[in-house]
Scaffold this active site. Structure first.
Site, PDB file in Angstrom:
ATOM      1  N   THR A 224       1.581  -4.384   4.242  1.00 47.95           N
ATOM      2  CA  THR A 224       1.445  -4.654   5.679  1.00 47.95           C
ATOM      3  C   THR A 224       0.873  -6.035   5.983  1.00 47.95           C
ATOM      4  O   THR A 224       1.004  -6.524   7.097  1.00 47.95           O
ATOM      5  CB  THR A 224       0.551  -3.586   6.345  1.00 47.95           C
ATOM      6  OG1 THR A 224      -0.761  -3.655   5.759  1.00 47.95           O
ATOM      7  CG2 THR A 224       1.122  -2.198   6.182  1.00 47.95           C
ATOM      8  N   ASP A 225       0.225  -6.667   4.988  1.00 50.89           N
ATOM      9  CA  ASP A 225      -0.466  -7.933   5.274  1.00 50.89           C
ATOM     10  C   ASP A 225       0.468  -9.015   5.804  1.00 50.89           C
ATOM     11  O   ASP A 225       0.120  -9.747   6.734  1.00 50.89           O
ATOM     12  CB  ASP A 225      -1.183  -8.441   4.015  1.00 50.89           C
ATOM     13  CG  ASP A 225      -2.458  -7.657   3.718  1.00 50.89           C
ATOM     14  OD1 ASP A 225      -2.744  -6.703   4.464  1.00 50.89           O
ATOM     15  OD2 ASP A 225      -3.160  -7.998   2.754  1.00 50.89           O
TER      16      ASP A 225
ATOM     17  N   THR B 202       0.821  -1.214   0.000  1.00 51.44           N
ATOM     18  CA  THR B 202       0.000   0.000   0.000  1.00 51.44           C
ATOM     19  C   THR B 202       0.853   1.262   0.000  1.00 51.44           C
ATOM     20  O   THR B 202       0.444   2.299  -0.522  1.00 51.44           O
ATOM     21  CB  THR B 202      -0.924  -0.024   1.238  1.00 51.44           C
ATOM     22  OG1 THR B 202      -1.797  -1.125   1.093  1.00 51.44           O
ATOM     23  CG2 THR B 202      -1.741   1.236   1.382  1.00 51.44           C
TER      24      THR B 202
ATOM     25  N   SER C  79       1.402  -7.739  -0.613  1.00 48.28           N
ATOM     26  CA  SER C  79       2.157  -8.721   0.180  1.00 48.28           C
ATOM     27  C   SER C  79       1.370  -9.979   0.531  1.00 48.28           C
ATOM     28  O   SER C  79       1.952 -10.948   1.029  1.00 48.28           O
ATOM     29  CB  SER C  79       2.731  -8.079   1.442  1.00 48.28           C
ATOM     30  OG  SER C  79       1.745  -7.923   2.432  1.00 48.28           O
TER      31      SER C  79
HETATM   32  C1  SIN Z   1      -0.308  -5.464   1.063  1.00 46.60           C
HETATM   33  O1  SIN Z   1      -0.071  -6.105   2.082  1.00 46.60           O
HETATM   34  O2  SIN Z   1       0.468  -5.448   0.082  1.00 46.60           O
HETATM   35  C2  SIN Z   1      -1.584  -4.685   0.934  1.00 46.60           C
HETATM   36  C3  SIN Z   1      -2.021  -4.090   2.217  1.00 46.60           C
HETATM   37  C4  SIN Z   1      -1.085  -3.081   2.782  1.00 46.60           C
HETATM   38  O3  SIN Z   1       0.039  -2.868   2.364  1.00 46.60           O
HETATM   39  O4  SIN Z   1      -1.537  -2.435   3.769  1.00 46.60           O
END
Ligand code: SIN
Length: 344
Positions: free
Chosen positions: A114-115, A34, A81
């Site tokens: 973040t995932d 993100t 991710s």
């Molecule tokens: C991801 O994990 O690539 C999408 C969600 C995020 O980065 O918050």
């Protein structure tokens, strides 16, 4: 331009050049997420395209980084991710170790979705072979959003990676003004910017009042004190996670390891226990973890111990899985693997 002006600007240029050369060299490895996400409007904060922007765009968006570090970027992958896989994880770990071995690199920042950020961070904490800072950073709002959190997170991550205080503390996640250690941190909220927390063991520090402030560090083995080495690996042993629930199904397919995400203190429903006991007797290493977010999974019911099941300590199931994968690259002896779960 007068001669005097030329001399003055030459002096200024030299001073700036010396200043830049004196700054710590921080390499930013970009993987997507993100933090590099774009949406159709500046109010769209879900359903956007993660990993859309390249590393140069992210660097250009935060010129203030140049006040703290000599920053350069490299694109590893451009993914969301939730699509992180072993191949990419190993590629990233090897590149991190290559850069850390280079005396010209003082620290590394990895931009990441973040995932699965906590998984990549913990994996690198176990396999990075240096005490130089390695900082993971993401964002919860895409780069195109009003009040996007990515630019400030990136600036703070670079500042921590460039700092002397971050040396030797293991891999860390810097987001939302908090510095959390890779082992203890987890994503706690699906959408909120204040999502990364170390629920019981706490953050290592903060960035506040313009200062990096560390208060503690983990006592667990990591980086230079880790026995794990990925340099010759191109895959990892298969380890599955079984998530416990009412009426869970004890059918299991041929993994080398199983992490059981149990109820309570790693409790297991009787039919599933029978299957896990059989798997352990047939040489699959079974680790009990818990779907409960806080507390250690400890030795409990004697039949679990008698069946040779191991305990994950405070590692959540997804981190226990990574440690078990690395453990299985060295041994399948349950006693030795339990030692690793106590030490890392
Ligand atoms: C991801 O994990 O690539 C999408 C969600 C995020 O980065 O918050």
């Amino acid at each position: 331009m007068s001669f005097r002006k030329i001399l003055l600007s030459a002096a200024l240029f030299t001073a700036t050049a010396v200043f830049a050369a004196d700054l710590p060299a921080v390499k930013i490895l970009a993987t997507g997420g993100t933090i590099a996400g774009t949406a159709a409007s500046n109010t769209q904060t879900t359903g956007y395209k993660a990993g859309d922007l390249g590393i140069q765009t992210l660097i250009e968006a935060v010129p203030a980084m140049k006040d703290y570090a000599d920053v350069s970027g490299e694109q590893i992958v451009k993914i969301s991710s939730n699509n992180m896989d072993t191949k990419t994880l190993l590629k990233l770990a090897k590149r991190v170790n290559e850069l850390l071995a280079d005396p010209k690199t003082d620290g590394i920042v990895i931009t990441h979705g973040t995932d699965t950020l906590e998984e990549t961070a913990y994996f690198l904490n176990l396999v990075a072979k240096s005490d130089k800072p390695v900082i993971l950073v993401g964002a919860m709002r895409p780069a195109t959003a009003i009040s996007a959190d990515g630019p400030m997170n990136l600036l703070e991550a670079v500042r921590v990676a460039a700092s002397k205080e971050a040396k030797g503390k293991g891999v860390m996640i810097v987001m939302n003004d908090e510095i959390n250690g890779a082992r203890d941190v987890t994503k706690t909220n699906t959408t909120n910017v204040s999502t990364f927390k170390s629920p019981e063991l706490g953050a290592l520090g903060y960035i506040s009042g313009g200062k990096i402030r560390f208060y503690k560090e983990s006592t667990k083995r990591h980086t230079v004190n880790s026995e794990f080495d990925v340099s010759k690996l191109d895959t990892l042993p298969r380890v599955d996670i079984i998530y416990s629930h009412i009426d869970d199904d004890p059918v299991m397919a041929g993994a080398k390891g199983i992490v059981h995400a149990g109820t309570g203190n790693g409790s297991i429903a009787d039919p599933t226990f029978e299957a896990l006991k059989k798997a352990a007797a047939n040489g699959t290493v079974v680790v009990r973890s818990a779907r409960v977010p806080n507390g250690a999974t400890t030795v409990s019911v004697p039949k679990y111990t008698e069946a040779g099941l191991l305990e994950s300590d405070t590692l959540n199931p997804q981190k226990a899985r990574l440690l078990l994968q690395l453990a299985l690259t060295k041994t399948s002896d349950p006693k030795e693997i339990q030692r690793m779960f106590e030490e890392y």
